[in-house]
Design a protein around this motif. Structure first.
Motif, PDB file in Angstrom:
ATOM      1  N   LEU A  87       4.123  23.789 -28.099  1.00  0.00           N
ATOM      2  CA  LEU A  87       3.537  24.152 -27.224  1.00  0.00           C
ATOM      3  C   LEU A  87       3.154  25.390 -26.872  1.00  0.00           C
ATOM      4  CD1 LEU A  87       4.832  21.789 -23.994  1.00  0.00           C
ATOM      5  CD2 LEU A  87       2.364  21.894 -25.215  1.00  0.00           C
ATOM      6  N   GLY A  88       2.074  25.813 -26.625  1.00  0.00           N
ATOM      7  CA  GLY A  88       1.701  27.438 -26.258  1.00  0.00           C
ATOM      8  C   GLY A  88       1.218  27.383 -25.053  1.00  0.00           C
ATOM      9  N   TYR A  89       0.805  28.614 -24.365  1.00  0.00           N
ATOM     10  CA  TYR A  89       0.541  28.676 -23.033  1.00  0.00           C
ATOM     11  C   TYR A  89      -0.802  29.616 -22.911  1.00  0.00           C
ATOM     12  CZ  TYR A  89       3.011  33.159 -23.132  1.00  0.00           C
ATOM     13  OH  TYR A  89       3.388  34.432 -23.568  1.00  0.00           O
ATOM     14  N   GLN A  90      -1.485  29.753 -21.933  1.00  0.00           N
ATOM     15  CA  GLN A  90      -2.602  30.601 -21.522  1.00  0.00           C
ATOM     16  C   GLN A  90      -2.934  30.689 -20.007  1.00  0.00           C
ATOM     17  OE1 GLN A  90      -4.737  27.545 -23.410  1.00  0.00           O
ATOM     18  NE2 GLN A  90      -5.213  26.539 -21.535  1.00  0.00           N
ATOM     19  N   PHE A  91      -3.390  32.021 -19.929  1.00  0.00           N
ATOM     20  CA  PHE A  91      -3.859  32.318 -18.468  1.00  0.00           C
ATOM     21  C   PHE A  91      -4.873  33.280 -18.406  1.00  0.00           C
ATOM     22  CE2 PHE A  91      -0.317  34.970 -19.673  1.00  0.00           C
ATOM     23  CZ  PHE A  91      -0.794  36.427 -19.277  1.00  0.00           C
ATOM     24  N   GLY A  92      -5.678  33.346 -17.377  1.00  0.00           N
ATOM     25  CA  GLY A  92      -6.710  34.240 -17.308  1.00  0.00           C
ATOM     26  C   GLY A  92      -7.725  34.065 -15.940  1.00  0.00           C
ATOM     27  N   GLY A  93      -9.018  34.544 -16.145  1.00  0.00           N
ATOM     28  CA  GLY A  93      -9.636  34.539 -14.952  1.00  0.00           C
ATOM     29  C   GLY A  93     -11.118  34.077 -15.513  1.00  0.00           C
ATOM     30  N   TYR A  94     -12.043  33.751 -14.587  1.00  0.00           N
ATOM     31  CA  TYR A  94     -13.539  33.249 -14.784  1.00  0.00           C
ATOM     32  C   TYR A  94     -14.019  33.798 -13.601  1.00  0.00           C
ATOM     33  CZ  TYR A  94     -12.159  29.508 -11.607  1.00  0.00           C
ATOM     34  OH  TYR A  94     -11.811  28.757 -10.630  1.00  0.00           O
ATOM     35  N   PHE A  95     -15.679  33.761 -13.958  1.00  0.00           N
ATOM     36  CA  PHE A  95     -16.675  33.932 -13.059  1.00  0.00           C
ATOM     37  C   PHE A  95     -17.622  32.898 -13.247  1.00  0.00           C
ATOM     38  CE2 PHE A  95     -20.877  35.831 -12.027  1.00  0.00           C
ATOM     39  CZ  PHE A  95     -20.716  36.267 -10.587  1.00  0.00           C
ATOM     40  N   THR A  96     -17.853  32.150 -12.292  1.00  0.00           N
ATOM     41  CA  THR A  96     -18.815  30.698 -12.311  1.00  0.00           C
ATOM     42  C   THR A  96     -20.106  31.147 -11.532  1.00  0.00           C
ATOM     43  OG1 THR A  96     -17.019  29.293 -12.797  1.00  0.00           O
ATOM     44  CG2 THR A  96     -19.277  28.409 -12.066  1.00  0.00           C
ATOM     45  N   VAL A  97     -21.398  30.986 -12.163  1.00  0.00           N
ATOM     46  CA  VAL A  97     -22.572  31.055 -11.445  1.00  0.00           C
ATOM     47  C   VAL A  97     -23.111  29.490 -11.484  1.00  0.00           C
ATOM     48  CG1 VAL A  97     -24.873  31.929 -10.903  1.00  0.00           C
ATOM     49  CG2 VAL A  97     -22.854  33.473 -11.824  1.00  0.00           C
ATOM     50  N   GLU A  98     -23.527  29.009 -10.444  1.00  0.00           N
ATOM     51  CA  GLU A  98     -23.880  27.384 -10.344  1.00  0.00           C
ATOM     52  C   GLU A  98     -25.736  27.548 -10.153  1.00  0.00           C
ATOM     53  OE1 GLU A  98     -21.522  25.478  -7.749  1.00  0.00           O
ATOM     54  OE2 GLU A  98     -19.774  25.622  -9.076  1.00  0.00           O
ATOM     55  N   ILE A 115     -11.937  35.497 -19.382  1.00  0.00           N
ATOM     56  CA  ILE A 115     -11.226  36.078 -20.177  1.00  0.00           C
ATOM     57  C   ILE A 115      -9.830  35.594 -20.076  1.00  0.00           C
ATOM     58  CG2 ILE A 115     -11.141  37.818 -18.361  1.00  0.00           C
ATOM     59  CD1 ILE A 115     -10.743  39.831 -20.714  1.00  0.00           C
ATOM     60  N   VAL A 116      -9.212  35.010 -21.263  1.00  0.00           N
ATOM     61  CA  VAL A 116      -8.087  34.490 -21.315  1.00  0.00           C
ATOM     62  C   VAL A 116      -7.202  34.846 -22.341  1.00  0.00           C
ATOM     63  CG1 VAL A 116      -7.147  32.069 -21.544  1.00  0.00           C
ATOM     64  CG2 VAL A 116      -9.332  32.376 -20.738  1.00  0.00           C
ATOM     65  N   TYR A 117      -5.819  35.032 -21.911  1.00  0.00           N
ATOM     66  CA  TYR A 117      -4.739  35.481 -23.008  1.00  0.00           C
ATOM     67  C   TYR A 117      -3.831  34.162 -23.412  1.00  0.00           C
ATOM     68  CZ  TYR A 117      -0.247  37.128 -24.827  1.00  0.00           C
ATOM     69  OH  TYR A 117       0.683  37.320 -25.634  1.00  0.00           O
ATOM     70  N   LEU A 118      -4.047  33.904 -24.484  1.00  0.00           N
ATOM     71  CA  LEU A 118      -3.455  32.475 -25.375  1.00  0.00           C
ATOM     72  C   LEU A 118      -2.332  33.073 -26.368  1.00  0.00           C
ATOM     73  CD1 LEU A 118      -6.957  32.231 -25.603  1.00  0.00           C
ATOM     74  CD2 LEU A 118      -5.766  29.935 -25.454  1.00  0.00           C
ATOM     75  N   SER A 119      -1.207  32.476 -25.922  1.00  0.00           N
ATOM     76  CA  SER A 119      -0.119  32.549 -27.081  1.00  0.00           C
ATOM     77  C   SER A 119       0.297  31.326 -27.811  1.00  0.00           C
ATOM     78  CB  SER A 119       1.331  33.100 -26.190  1.00  0.00           C
ATOM     79  OG  SER A 119       2.290  33.071 -27.135  1.00  0.00           O
ATOM     80  N   SER A 120       0.237  31.186 -28.884  1.00  0.00           N
ATOM     81  CA  SER A 120       0.566  29.755 -29.636  1.00  0.00           C
ATOM     82  C   SER A 120       1.816  29.932 -30.638  1.00  0.00           C
ATOM     83  CB  SER A 120      -0.755  29.696 -30.560  1.00  0.00           C
ATOM     84  OG  SER A 120      -2.016  29.623 -29.529  1.00  0.00           O
ATOM     85  N   LYS A 121       2.161  28.660 -30.770  1.00  0.00           N
ATOM     86  CA  LYS A 121       3.484  28.683 -31.705  1.00  0.00           C
ATOM     87  C   LYS A 121       3.291  27.314 -32.576  1.00  0.00           C
ATOM     88  CE  LYS A 121       8.434  29.042 -30.781  1.00  0.00           C
ATOM     89  NZ  LYS A 121       9.421  29.077 -29.885  1.00  0.00           N
ATOM     90  N   ASN A 122       3.835  27.470 -33.724  1.00  0.00           N
ATOM     91  CA  ASN A 122       3.885  26.440 -34.706  1.00  0.00           C
ATOM     92  C   ASN A 122       5.269  26.650 -35.538  1.00  0.00           C
ATOM     93  OD1 ASN A 122       0.796  26.932 -34.421  1.00  0.00           O
ATOM     94  ND2 ASN A 122       0.865  24.741 -34.878  1.00  0.00           N
ATOM     95  N   SER A 123       5.567  25.601 -36.225  1.00  0.00           N
ATOM     96  CA  SER A 123       6.634  25.537 -37.089  1.00  0.00           C
ATOM     97  C   SER A 123       6.697  24.711 -38.286  1.00  0.00           C
ATOM     98  CB  SER A 123       8.021  25.120 -36.189  1.00  0.00           C
ATOM     99  OG  SER A 123       7.925  23.866 -35.953  1.00  0.00           O
ATOM    100  N   TYR A 124       7.413  25.305 -39.246  1.00  0.00           N
ATOM    101  CA  TYR A 124       7.476  24.619 -40.519  1.00  0.00           C
ATOM    102  C   TYR A 124       8.893  24.163 -40.568  1.00  0.00           C
ATOM    103  CZ  TYR A 124       2.908  26.458 -41.610  1.00  0.00           C
ATOM    104  OH  TYR A 124       1.590  26.416 -41.664  1.00  0.00           O
ATOM    105  N   ASP A 125       9.128  23.034 -41.225  1.00  0.00           N
ATOM    106  CA  ASP A 125      10.664  22.620 -41.349  1.00  0.00           C
ATOM    107  C   ASP A 125      10.941  22.591 -42.973  1.00  0.00           C
ATOM    108  OD1 ASP A 125      11.009  21.720 -38.689  1.00  0.00           O
ATOM    109  OD2 ASP A 125      10.302  19.709 -39.048  1.00  0.00           O
ATOM    110  N   PHE A 126      11.376  23.889 -43.323  1.00  0.00           N
ATOM    111  CA  PHE A 126      11.675  24.189 -44.715  1.00  0.00           C
ATOM    112  C   PHE A 126      13.026  23.402 -44.800  1.00  0.00           C
ATOM    113  CE2 PHE A 126       8.960  28.159 -44.342  1.00  0.00           C
ATOM    114  CZ  PHE A 126       7.708  27.415 -44.844  1.00  0.00           C
ATOM    115  N   PRO A 127      13.525  23.534 -46.235  1.00  0.00           N
ATOM    116  CA  PRO A 127      14.834  22.707 -46.709  1.00  0.00           C
ATOM    117  C   PRO A 127      15.876  23.309 -45.914  1.00  0.00           C
ATOM    118  CG  PRO A 127      13.359  23.037 -48.512  1.00  0.00           C
ATOM    119  CD  PRO A 127      12.567  23.857 -47.354  1.00  0.00           C
TER     120      PRO A 127
END
Length: 242
Positions: free
Chosen positions: A61-72, A82-94
């Motif tokens: 699980l990674g996380y994200q946060f940020g802001g937006y501007f919407t025009v309808e 504009i969003v900041y994202l942090s992501s994570k993965n893993s490899y099960d090596f021997p």
């Protein structure tokens, strides 16, 4: 970095000059799952290995946060973010699990349509600006210059669905990178992870994202037009309250 920012500013100015129905500024945050490539450990790179061994990444699980501007515009809307994202993965090596970590700033420019209240769908490009990407155990040697060596700026394409409850909402999004990475040779510390020379396979990064959002400020163009026109009235204090 300049081109997406100029695009965003141009978009916002164009949206204000048009007679849109409603404007909103808000904040968002949530979680993500990031998909990266397999790692193939080369046979005979260490004495105990007779065949190649393939390791697929685990999604963390990674996380994200940020802001937006919407025009309808009625049931249509434009939504730069504009969003900041942090992501994570893993490899099960021997011998030990190695973690892959990356973060980025993303500037999506999305267009959407409300198919029925409260559900909307949307799509659009996203411009990414990556910080360093690291994989535990990778070393600089005569075989490899370290890594992973990935592009610092990329473009993806996203589509998703959002459900709105008044000022609050939930957003489920899938994004796909437009460009495939290049295969890369990694030299991993064998004494710690049980893998030595290994190939990071080419892949197109993709991500599944779930977030919640809130409109901090929402108005309509009549309110805005009245406010700004009153700022320039010919009165002594030049304020909108007289």
């Amino acid at each position: 970095m300049r081109a997406p920012i100029l695009l965003l500013i141009t978009c916002l100015l164009g949206l204000y000059s048009s007679k849109a129905q409603e404007f909103a500024i808000g904040a968002k945050g949530g979680l993500n799952y990031y998909t990266i490539g397999d790692i193939n450990s080369r046979a005979n790179s260490i004495a105990t290995m007779d065949e190649d061994e393939l390791f697929s990444p685990n999604k963390e699980l990674g996380y994200q946060f940020g802001g937006y501007f919407t025009v309808e515009y009625g049931r249509f809307f434009l939504r730069p973010e504009i969003v900041y994202l942090s992501s994570k993965n893993s490899y099960d090596f021997p011998d030990k699990t190695a973690y892959w970590k990356t973060s980025r700033i993303e500037v999506p420019v999305l267009a959407g349509f409300e198919i029925f209240d409260p559900v909307s769908i949307y799509l659009g490009p996203g411009f990414n600006f990556y910080n360093d990407t690291t994989l535990d155990g990778v070393q600089v040697t005569s075989y490899s210059d370290g890594g992973p060596d990935l592009d610092k700026t990329t473009v993806n394409f996203s589509f998703g669905v959002m459900v709105r409850f008044g000022r609050f909402g939930v957003d489920l999004r899938y994004e796909q990178g437009l460009k495939e990475t290049e295969e890369e040779l990694l030299d991993i510390i064998h004494s710690a992870y049980g893998v030595n020379l290994a190939d990071l396979k080419a892949y197109k990064p993709n991500m599944l994202r779930l977030s919640v959002f809130i409109d901090i400020f929402r108005t309509n163009p009549d309110d805005l037009d009245g406010f700004f026109s009153n700022l320039f009235r010919s009165n002594k204090c030049h304020c909108p309250y007289n």
